[in-house]
Design an enzyme around this catalytic site. Structure first.
Site, PDB file in Angstrom:
ATOM      1  N   GLY A  44      -4.938  18.622 -12.869  1.00  0.00           N
ATOM      2  CA  GLY A  44      -3.847  19.556 -12.579  1.00  0.00           C
ATOM      3  C   GLY A  44      -4.476  20.922 -12.370  1.00  0.00           C
ATOM      4  N   ASN A  67       7.187  13.508 -15.774  1.00  0.00           N
ATOM      5  CA  ASN A  67       5.819  13.665 -16.275  1.00  0.00           C
ATOM      6  C   ASN A  67       5.262  12.358 -16.847  1.00  0.00           C
ATOM      7  OD1 ASN A  67       5.680  16.237 -15.360  1.00  0.00           O
ATOM      8  ND2 ASN A  67       5.975  17.225 -17.340  1.00  0.00           N
ATOM      9  N   HIS A 115       6.209  20.421 -30.634  1.00  0.00           N
ATOM     10  CA  HIS A 115       6.190  21.573 -29.736  1.00  0.00           C
ATOM     11  C   HIS A 115       7.568  21.716 -29.089  1.00  0.00           C
ATOM     12  CE1 HIS A 115       4.534  24.629 -27.263  1.00  0.00           C
ATOM     13  NE2 HIS A 115       4.493  23.937 -26.149  1.00  0.00           N
ATOM     14  N   VAL A 120      -1.835  18.710 -22.344  1.00  0.00           N
ATOM     15  CA  VAL A 120      -1.086  19.973 -22.298  1.00  0.00           C
ATOM     16  C   VAL A 120       0.302  19.760 -21.673  1.00  0.00           C
ATOM     17  CG1 VAL A 120      -1.118  22.382 -21.473  1.00  0.00           C
ATOM     18  CG2 VAL A 120      -3.265  21.270 -22.077  1.00  0.00           C
TER      19      VAL A 120
HETATM   20  N1  APR Z   1      -2.452  14.124 -10.452  1.00  0.00           N
HETATM   21  C1  APR Z   1      -3.041  15.339 -10.464  1.00  0.00           C
HETATM   22  N2  APR Z   1      -2.362  16.484 -10.428  1.00  0.00           N
HETATM   23  C2  APR Z   1      -1.027  16.412 -10.367  1.00  0.00           C
HETATM   24  C3  APR Z   1      -0.341  15.182 -10.362  1.00  0.00           C
HETATM   25  C4  APR Z   1      -1.116  13.992 -10.399  1.00  0.00           C
HETATM   26  N3  APR Z   1      -0.557  12.792 -10.407  1.00  0.00           N
HETATM   27  N4  APR Z   1       0.987  15.442 -10.300  1.00  0.00           N
HETATM   28  C5  APR Z   1       1.130  16.781 -10.290  1.00  0.00           C
HETATM   29  N5  APR Z   1      -0.077  17.379 -10.317  1.00  0.00           N
HETATM   30  C6  APR Z   1      -0.407  18.797 -10.283  1.00  0.00           C
HETATM   31  C7  APR Z   1       0.481  19.595  -9.336  1.00  0.00           C
HETATM   32  O1  APR Z   1       0.098  19.393  -7.971  1.00  0.00           O
HETATM   33  C8  APR Z   1       0.240  21.013  -9.813  1.00  0.00           C
HETATM   34  O2  APR Z   1      -0.803  21.648  -9.097  1.00  0.00           O
HETATM   35  O3  APR Z   1      -0.205  19.419 -11.528  1.00  0.00           O
HETATM   36  C9  APR Z   1      -0.183  20.826 -11.291  1.00  0.00           C
HETATM   37  C10 APR Z   1       0.762  21.479 -12.273  1.00  0.00           C
HETATM   38  O4  APR Z   1       0.648  22.828 -12.108  1.00  0.00           O
HETATM   39  P1  APR Z   1       1.884  23.862 -12.172  1.00  0.00           P
HETATM   40  O5  APR Z   1       3.024  23.319 -11.384  1.00  0.00           O
HETATM   41  O6  APR Z   1       1.357  25.216 -11.870  1.00  0.00           O
HETATM   42  O7  APR Z   1       2.333  23.770 -13.706  1.00  0.00           O
HETATM   43  P2  APR Z   1       1.624  24.491 -14.970  1.00  0.00           P
HETATM   44  O8  APR Z   1       2.303  25.775 -15.229  1.00  0.00           O
HETATM   45  O9  APR Z   1       0.160  24.472 -14.798  1.00  0.00           O
HETATM   46  O10 APR Z   1       2.064  23.504 -16.141  1.00  0.00           O
HETATM   47  C11 APR Z   1       1.515  22.193 -16.219  1.00  0.00           C
HETATM   48  O11 APR Z   1       1.599  22.146 -18.609  1.00  0.00           O
HETATM   49  O12 APR Z   1       2.482  23.662 -20.109  1.00  0.00           O
HETATM   50  C12 APR Z   1       2.701  22.467 -19.436  1.00  0.00           C
HETATM   51  O13 APR Z   1       5.107  22.315 -19.211  1.00  0.00           O
HETATM   52  C13 APR Z   1       3.895  22.531 -18.521  1.00  0.00           C
HETATM   53  O14 APR Z   1       4.020  20.192 -18.052  1.00  0.00           O
HETATM   54  C14 APR Z   1       3.593  21.442 -17.545  1.00  0.00           C
HETATM   55  C15 APR Z   1       2.058  21.483 -17.446  1.00  0.00           C
END
Ligand code: APR
Length: 309
Positions: free
Chosen positions: A10, A96, A176, A119
């Site tokens: 991510g 998720n 959390h 996370v």
């Molecule tokens: N494989 C890899 N990456 C993925 C996948 C996957 N299958 N599905 C989604 N992603 C990526 C998205 O493309 C995105 O870039 O996960 C990333 C999530 O980033 P953001 O949308 O910026 O979210 P963020 O604020 O980083 O939060 C991520 O952490 O704190 C927790 O609640 C929050 O569940 C959330 C996670």
């Protein structure tokens, strides 16, 4: 000596910021993975190009696949959807869940010895899912929440007292969610019990703000959730593991009878070192604290049941 490898799944706000902290602290080489084409590669290249300026030495690469993550020492999983205003962390469960199931399978396929730091929210439930899906031992799968929630409590205390955050020690238990259990009784400022520095009503107000601390940021940002403090907290856990520090930190871990709970991932103080969760520390709680703890555990159990594993 082989350099340590930290993979971060991510490359969004939390993932990219975690990469930043990890590289800057030279904890090892960093691999950023995301499904979005170009994003992990672009952010990794940009971060690596900051290294000659800032003077840190860590390779940083981005990828849309898992080949580069092979033999990671620590994998931080941030892939998934963040909250928007009006949403609880639980609202993220269905979407998720699917992401975490596929990510964890890929991760352990390439790094069967890795330690996983989750996370993605809802945190306790996703940690449980990762543990069950990965087949890793309970020592090697954990969730980041307690350090973040404690950091928020410490920040609010420092703001209230007008003192340095450096002098504040605090502890927090539970899931959390908004039912987390901050422990003012275990909170001190340079060794001085918090109750000697602030009246009960003020402490209660800070506890309440801590419980809703994530939501406060979601309401301000509107398009996503917190990322500086969550990523910093995940990197503190990474550092404790990679440097075998044996730090005592509140983390979400699998409980098998500790605190009277079984088959749940829940926030408690643990000893974190090279082998992951090396010990779970059981605190003595008052009747009131026990009640709050049980209530938080009930919510997490309900959420875990929704995984229908
Ligand atoms: N494989 C890899 N990456 C993925 C996948 C996957 N299958 N599905 C989604 N992603 C990526 C998205 O493309 C995105 O870039 O996960 C990333 C999530 O980033 P953001 O949308 O910026 O979210 P963020 O604020 O980083 O939060 C991520 O952490 O704190 C927790 O609640 C929050 O569940 C959330 C996670």
């Amino acid at each position: 000596m082989r350099r340590k490898k930290i993979s971060i799944i991510g490359a969004g706000f939390v993932g990219a910021t975690a990469a930043h902290w990890a590289a800057e602290k030279e904890l090892g080489d960093v691999v950023l993975v995301d499904i979005l084409e170009g994003i992990p590669q672009g952010k990794a290249l940009d971060l690596f190009q900051a290294s000659p300026v800032e003077g840190f030495d860590a390779r940083v690469i981005g990828s849309n696949g898992y080949e580069e993550t092979k033999d990671s020492d620590v994998v931080i999983v941030t892939s998934g959807v963040p909250r928007k205003p009006g949403m609880s962390r639980e609202d993220l469960l269905e979407i998720n869940k699917k992401i975490i199931e596929s990510v964890v399978t890929e991760v352990v396929g390439k790094s069967p010895q890795a330690i996983l730091i989750m996370v993605t929210n809802p945190l306790d439930t996703m940690t449980y899912l990762a543990l069950k899906k990965s087949g890793l031992t309970k020592q090697r799968v954990m969730g980041m929440a307690g350090i973040l929630d404690t950091a928020r409590f410490k920040a609010f205390i420092a703001m209230e007292l007008g003192v340095s955050v450096e002098d504040i020690q605090a502890l927090l238990l539970g899931g959390h969610g908004d039912e987390m259990v901050p422990l003012p009784r275990y909170t001190t400022v340079s060794g001085i019990p918090l109750s000697q520095l602030l009246p009960k009503e003020t402490i209660d107000r800070l506890v309440d703000r801590t419980r809703k601390g994530g939501g406060e940021i979601v309401n301000l940002l509107k398009t996503g959730s917190a990322f500086y403090a969550p990523s910093a907290a995940a990197i503190q856990m990474t550092e404790a593991i990679l440097k075998d520090k044996r730090r005592i930190l509140p983390c979400c871990v699998y409980l098998d009878g500790e605190y009277g709970l079984k088959d749940i991932c829940f926030g408690v103080p643990v000893k974190l070192g090279a082998n992951g969760v090396e010990a779970i520390i059981e605190l003595q709680l008052t009747e009131e604290e026990k009640k709050l703890f049980a209530k938080s555990a009930e919510s997490v159990k309900k959420s875990i049941a929704e995984l229908k594993l």
